[in-house]
Design a protein around this motif. Sequence first.
Motif: not given
Length: 298
Positions: A140-145, A147-155, A166-170, A185-186
Amino acid sequence: MNWDRYIKEYQAYLKIERGLSKNTIENYSLDIEKLYLFLETNEIDVSPITISETTIQEFIYATSKTVATRSQSRIISGLKSFFSFLIFEDYRDDNPLQLIESPKLGRKLPDTLALEEIDALIAAIDLSTPEGERNKVILEVLYSCGLRVSELVALKISDLFFEEGFVKITGKGNKQRFVPIGENTQEMVRRYISYVRSEITIKKGFEDTVFLNRRGSQLTRAMIFTIIKRLAVQCNITKKISPHTFRHSFATHLLENGADLRSIQMMLGHESITTTEIYVHLDQRFLADVLLKFHPRK
């Protein structure tokens, strides 16, 4: 010059996301190593990110004196693939081999999933286990936001600003951006943190990481890929998909529903709008619909 890092990332991409054999990956890597050896021999201090078209041309001219035409064409094609990967991962905005003639190898973008296919993948998850509940939230987060997979696992939990939506992404180069996240999704993320993650014994250093494995550590990119691949098999989806397919689908679906490229660019975290255009490939039917809807003399 730091070539090893980029070559290793490229090799991992070829193995995990493209599923190439060990021999094929070695052949691809050999093309890059030949270029690297040329740079070392000629004391040219450039990285894969800064190397110019002129330097590439010098290398190709040098190799043309020592290898057959077919081998030279294969080297050019291999390097095009490597630099296309760097564009794909947002390390570069351009391919220094773009104007250099070679057999067309191309850079295959991931297939776009239809919304029905995404729904089917999520519905196929076994929710009777804690891992299944986690995996549903991950998709859900991958598709809704987007994100790159690296950004997802580091969230991080500290990166969740749900009150603001919002979510802050590095992202790449430690560049930060804020990505909107929908209320549904929240709520899924909240429930996962409260009822699933809270039951895990968390290893030191991962107290702030959102998505954890059973051992209380951060998930790997390869694990996310495996989860998606298994679900695709369950759903009889024959497209070659990866975590990045969800990001690509996110961008494509937004555009098809009226979002502008600039907004998509900001959400994806692309420095250049041209990178966004690479992700958002449009079919002819959609272009025709745009013409009919917006042209004054339709």
